[in-house]
Every structure is written in structure tokens, then in C-alpha cells.
Scaffold this motif. Structure first.
Motif, mmCIF file in Angstrom:
data_model
loop_
_atom_site.group_PDB
_atom_site.id
_atom_site.type_symbol
_atom_site.label_atom_id
_atom_site.label_comp_id
_atom_site.label_asym_id
_atom_site.label_seq_id
_atom_site.Cartn_x
_atom_site.Cartn_y
_atom_site.Cartn_z
ATOM 1 N N LEU A 45 1.040 -1.105 -0.005
ATOM 2 C CA LEU A 45 -0.103 -0.016 0.464
ATOM 3 C C LEU A 45 0.443 1.535 -0.057
ATOM 4 O O LEU A 45 0.468 2.404 -0.494
ATOM 5 C CB LEU A 45 -0.828 0.093 1.260
ATOM 6 C CG LEU A 45 -1.889 1.121 1.542
ATOM 7 C CD1 LEU A 45 -2.908 1.369 -0.167
ATOM 8 C CD2 LEU A 45 -2.816 0.858 2.997
ATOM 9 N N MET A 46 1.865 1.108 0.863
ATOM 10 C CA MET A 46 2.739 2.355 0.629
ATOM 11 C C MET A 46 3.478 3.234 -0.923
ATOM 12 O O MET A 46 2.975 4.614 -0.531
ATOM 13 C CB MET A 46 4.043 2.531 1.369
ATOM 14 C CG MET A 46 3.562 2.121 3.082
ATOM 15 S SD MET A 46 5.417 2.337 4.580
ATOM 16 C CE MET A 46 4.996 3.678 3.735
ATOM 17 N N ARG A 105 0.545 9.507 -4.327
ATOM 18 C CA ARG A 105 -0.037 10.321 -4.788
ATOM 19 C C ARG A 105 -0.022 11.899 -3.559
ATOM 20 O O ARG A 105 -0.693 12.710 -3.214
ATOM 21 C CB ARG A 105 -1.538 10.069 -3.991
ATOM 22 C CG ARG A 105 -1.988 8.937 -5.104
ATOM 23 C CD ARG A 105 -3.277 7.821 -5.341
ATOM 24 N NE ARG A 105 -3.869 7.291 -5.992
ATOM 25 C CZ ARG A 105 -3.470 6.073 -6.286
ATOM 26 N NH1 ARG A 105 -2.448 6.074 -6.006
ATOM 27 N NH2 ARG A 105 -4.027 5.222 -7.174
ATOM 28 N N GLY A 106 1.155 12.046 -2.891
ATOM 29 C CA GLY A 106 1.643 12.513 -2.517
ATOM 30 C C GLY A 106 1.481 12.710 -0.624
ATOM 31 O O GLY A 106 1.527 12.801 0.086
ATOM 32 N N ILE A 107 0.557 11.771 -0.505
ATOM 33 C CA ILE A 107 1.060 10.850 1.499
ATOM 34 C C ILE A 107 1.725 10.495 1.906
ATOM 35 O O ILE A 107 2.300 9.120 1.257
ATOM 36 C CB ILE A 107 -0.086 10.240 1.609
ATOM 37 C CG1 ILE A 107 -1.966 10.636 1.253
ATOM 38 C CG2 ILE A 107 -1.101 9.912 2.752
ATOM 39 C CD1 ILE A 107 -2.566 12.187 1.073
ATOM 40 N N SER A 122 -7.656 11.948 8.097
ATOM 41 C CA SER A 122 -7.200 13.751 7.703
ATOM 42 C C SER A 122 -8.520 12.897 6.257
ATOM 43 O O SER A 122 -8.285 12.308 5.460
ATOM 44 C CB SER A 122 -5.995 13.995 7.401
ATOM 45 O OG SER A 122 -5.426 12.892 5.997
ATOM 46 N N LEU A 123 -9.591 13.878 5.608
ATOM 47 C CA LEU A 123 -9.586 13.710 4.481
ATOM 48 C C LEU A 123 -8.569 13.640 3.611
ATOM 49 O O LEU A 123 -8.890 12.459 2.161
ATOM 50 C CB LEU A 123 -10.912 15.168 4.553
ATOM 51 C CG LEU A 123 -11.589 14.911 4.936
ATOM 52 C CD1 LEU A 123 -12.814 16.668 5.057
ATOM 53 C CD2 LEU A 123 -12.956 14.183 5.080
ATOM 54 N N ALA A 183 -9.476 10.299 0.866
ATOM 55 C CA ALA A 183 -9.536 10.823 -0.603
ATOM 56 C C ALA A 183 -8.541 9.734 -0.962
ATOM 57 O O ALA A 183 -8.761 8.682 -2.045
ATOM 58 C CB ALA A 183 -9.197 12.057 -1.156
ATOM 59 N N THR A 184 -7.474 9.850 -0.965
ATOM 60 C CA THR A 184 -6.133 8.521 -1.542
ATOM 61 C C THR A 184 -6.053 7.818 -1.476
ATOM 62 O O THR A 184 -6.106 6.742 -2.423
ATOM 63 C CB THR A 184 -5.046 9.371 -1.169
ATOM 64 O OG1 THR A 184 -4.526 10.627 -0.514
ATOM 65 C CG2 THR A 184 -3.820 8.134 -1.626
#
Length: 108
Positions: A26-27, A33-35, A54-55, A59-60
Motif C-alpha cells: 500500500l505504501m 499520490r503525495g501522502i 484526514s480527508l 480521498a487517497t
């Protein structure tokens, strides 16, 4: 009437349905995606139920798993029994309040 709301976090189930079984799988999707989360943070997301999220992370995750927030979080609500009003009489179970007597027997 008061209601009790509960929820179920389904991240692990949705990951497995898409062939992802480990945090390591998953990482990279989160990073691209910038997370940026540590592996321990992602592990807690996958293995536990977050109380805060966090939203952008939500969303990601929805983008990665091609799902909606309602797929990821299922909610249930049920009515709670009404509380008694002050001064309202309720039957008292005396057996539950009385201690039982100890019977002493002489040693033989």
C-alpha cells in the motif's frame, strides 16, 4: 430517543479484494499520490480502526482502492432504551442486594 452510532473500518477487506495483503504493497500507492506516512502509521491504518483520519488520506485511499468513503466505512445506528425519569419507581431486586450468609461448620 437517544441513538448509538458505530462504524466499521473496512480498509483491510478492500485491500485484500484488490490483491494487496501487506502494508508494503500500500505504501508506494500512497507516496505516489503525495501522502507521506511512516510504515507504522500505515500499519495502524490497516490493522486498526482509526478514530481520526484526514480527508486527504481518506480521498487517497478511496482513489487507490477505487471505492467510495461509504465502501471504506460502514455505519450502523440503533436506538438506546429510554432512561427512567427521576423519581420514577422501579422494581428492586432484593436478592441481588442482600449478601448471602456464611454457614460455619465445626472442623472434624
Amino acid at each position: 430517543m437517544p441513538r448509538q452510532i458505530s462504524y466499521r473500518w473496512r480498509l483491510r477487506e478492500l485491500m485484500a479484494a484488490r490483491g494487496m495483503f501487506t502494508v508494503a504493497e500500500l505504501m508506494p500507492h500512497l507516496t505516489e499520490r503525495g501522502i507521506t506516512l511512516s510504515s507504522s502509521q500505515v500499519h495502524r491504518l490497516v490493522s486498526g480502526t482509526p478514530e481520526r483520519l484526514s480527508l486527504p488520506v481518506l480521498a487517497t485511499l478511496c482513489d487507490i482502492l477505487d471505492c467510495t468513503p461509504t465502501d471504506l466505512i460502514t455505519t450502523t445506528a440503533q436506538n438506546l432504551p429510554a432512561r427512567r425519569a427521576a423519581g420514577e419507581e422501579a422494581p428492586i431486586n432484593l436478592a441481588a442486594r442482600r449478601p448471602t450468609r456464611v454457614r460455619l461448620t465445626p472442623e472434624a
